[in-house]
Enzyme design. Structure first.
Site, PDB file in Angstrom:
ATOM      1  CG  ASN A   1      -1.860   1.136   1.302  1.00  0.00           C
ATOM      2  OD1 ASN A   1      -1.843   2.002   0.415  1.00  0.00           O
ATOM      3  ND2 ASN A   1      -2.695   1.158   2.317  1.00  0.00           N
TER       4      ASN A   1
ATOM      5  NE  ARG B   1      -6.153   1.604  -0.412  1.00  0.00           N
ATOM      6  CZ  ARG B   1      -6.081   2.815   0.124  1.00  0.00           C
ATOM      7  NH1 ARG B   1      -4.964   3.252   0.642  1.00  0.00           N
ATOM      8  NH2 ARG B   1      -7.130   3.590   0.129  1.00  0.00           N
TER       9      ARG B   1
ATOM     10  CG  HIS C   1     -13.050   3.657   2.546  1.00  0.00           C
ATOM     11  ND1 HIS C   1     -13.759   4.630   3.216  1.00  0.00           N
ATOM     12  CD2 HIS C   1     -11.749   3.861   2.873  1.00  0.00           C
ATOM     13  CE1 HIS C   1     -12.932   5.390   3.903  1.00  0.00           C
ATOM     14  NE2 HIS C   1     -11.699   4.951   3.712  1.00  0.00           N
TER      15      HIS C   1
ATOM     16  NE  ARG D   1      -9.952  12.550   3.681  1.00  0.00           N
ATOM     17  CZ  ARG D   1      -9.928  11.242   3.425  1.00  0.00           C
ATOM     18  NH1 ARG D   1     -10.810  10.713   2.619  1.00  0.00           N
ATOM     19  NH2 ARG D   1      -9.016  10.482   3.968  1.00  0.00           N
TER      20      ARG D   1
ATOM     21  CD  GLU E   1      -8.928  -1.019   3.517  1.00  0.00           C
ATOM     22  OE1 GLU E   1      -8.992  -0.294   2.535  1.00  0.00           O
ATOM     23  OE2 GLU E   1      -8.697  -0.592   4.675  1.00  0.00           O
TER      24      GLU E   1
END
Ligand code: AMP
Length: 401
Positions: free
Chosen positions: A7, A90, A180, A241, A385
């Site tokens: 990742n 990823r 996601h 965010r 993940e």
């Protein structure tokens, strides 16, 4: 079969080496400060650790160090890189080009790089890491790319279009992509398994709540709508965010503060959310502590998140014509008992009734937290993940995907 999962970000390279015979983690770690120094923290499953400063001008040197620590020295876990059967990466943005996991040919890597305009923070670093990995790791080892957006490729047009002139979509590819996806796919399947049901028969709202948060309506195993949009900025309030805001508020503030488009983007992505509302921190735990000490804005930020999650659950129940289960995952979703209790309170109308005792102290364990007489089951499902990326990578190289 051993799979290395990568990742990569602009200055970091997180990795896990998995043994797919029993899906156990052999080693994991992070190369960070790439381009601004260099540091590696590597931990083998038996606890042996390497934690040293390095010199990582680019991702290539980070991969070289990774190969070194995996194969030699005091925390080595394999004798040679030939023991690794494939590498799974990823990738954040696959847009409309990639709707499934695929082999990372040179052409695919170039296409990932070309999508950088749609994901400036992520896709170019992914492409840099892929090229560096190909340089350092034996050419015979297949490299596979797994996209965060791919799970949402099943959203219907009416869900992914914005009410802007059609040319925004046709010419500039502006639409909701959702993110996601790897997590939502993993946890919704894990939930169906835990419930002992076929995912094809379930209507699920999947709440991935962490530093970044997104909520997805999963019907029959397919994403039919999700809260993040063109970028991971949309949806519920997050650490830094803003989540969803009226676009006119954006142009209004940009004008008032005299900000350039990229400064405005930073304002919404890095200075808003929990941090912007509370003025205290982007971290949910810090906000919880500040709220307990009486900080009203910290409390407000936490209340906003809970309120917005409730709205998504209600609206997704509406579009699916019902609901079988709600799941919570991610750092906040797995760990915050309070948040889960607040979100699921006063939802009896929708058939949601939480078991307050079962909801306490789970710390990321798979568990059912709804009352026995709740029509809708509510679960905590830890996400993984890396494991999904490894499973996909294995399936692709074995020709099963
Ligand atoms: P993630 O991005 O999934 O790693 O999640 C990070 C977020 O999870 C941060 O806002 C943390 O404050 C939050 N988090 C982690 N542990 C807890 C906890 N015990 N209670 C509340 N929030 C937590």
């Amino acid at each position: 079969m051993k799979i290395l999962v990568i990742n990569a970000g602009s200055s970091s390279l997180k990795y896990q080496l998995l043994d797919m015979d029993d899906e156990s983690v052999i080693a994991k770690g992070n190369c960070d400060r790439i381009g601004i120094g260099g540091h590696i923290k590597h931990t083998a499953a038996d606890g042996r650790t390497i934690d040293v400063d390095c010199d990582f001008p680019t991702h290539t040197e980070a991969f070289e160090k990774l190969v070194e620590v995996l194969t030699t020295g005091e925390a080595a876990v394999i004798k040679s890189m030939d023991e690794i059967n494939a590498v799974g990466h990823r990738i954040v943005q696959g847009a409309e080009i990639f709707n499934k996991t695929t082999l990372a040919t040179d052409e695919v890597i170039q296409q990932i790089d070309d999508l950088a305009e749609l994901a400036p923070v992520h896709n170019h670093p992914h492409a840099l890491a892929l090229r560096a990995c190909k340089k350092v790791i034996p050419a015979t080892t297949p490299q596979v790319v797994v996209f965060d957006t791919a799970f949402h490729a099943t959203m219907p047009e009416k869900a992914f279009m914005f009410g802007m002139p059609y040319e925004c979509y046709e010419k500039y590819h502006v639409r909701k992509y959702g993110f996601h996806g790897t997590s939502h796919r993993f946890v919704s399947q894990a939930l169906a398994d835990a419930m002992g049901k076929d995912i094809k028969d379930l209507k699920i709202v999947s709440c991935h709540l962490g530093n970044g948060s997104s909520i997805t309506a999963v019907e029959g195993g397919k994403s039919i709508d999700t809260s993040m949009g063109f970028t991971p900025l949309d949806g519920v309030i997050m650490g830094t965010r803003s989540g969803c805001v009226d676009a006119s508020a954006v142009t209004f503030i940009q004008n008032k503060l005299g900000l350039s488009p990229s400064e405005m983007s930073d304002y919404l992505n890095k200075k808003s959310g929990f941090l912007g509302i509370s003025g205290v921190s982007s971290d949910a735990r810090d906000l919880g502590a500040a709220a307990e000490e009486g900080n009203k804005r910290a409390k407000l930020a936490l209340e906003m998140l809970r309120y917005e999650i409730k709205k998504y659950i209600g609206s997704y129940a509406a579009i699916m014509n019902g609901l079988d289960a709600v799941l919570f995952t991610g750092g906040i979703g797995e760990n915050s008992d309070d948040l889960r209790e607040d979100v699921c309170s006063n939802m009896e109308y929708l058939g949601i009734k939480i078991d307050k005792a079962a909801n306490k102290g789970l710390r990321g364990k798979l568990a059912k937290i709804s009352a026995p007489d709740s029509k809708v089951e509510v679960w905590v499902v830890p996400t993984n993940e890396e494991l999904l990326i490894a499973r996909d990578t294995k399936a692709l190289v074995e020709g099963n995907l």
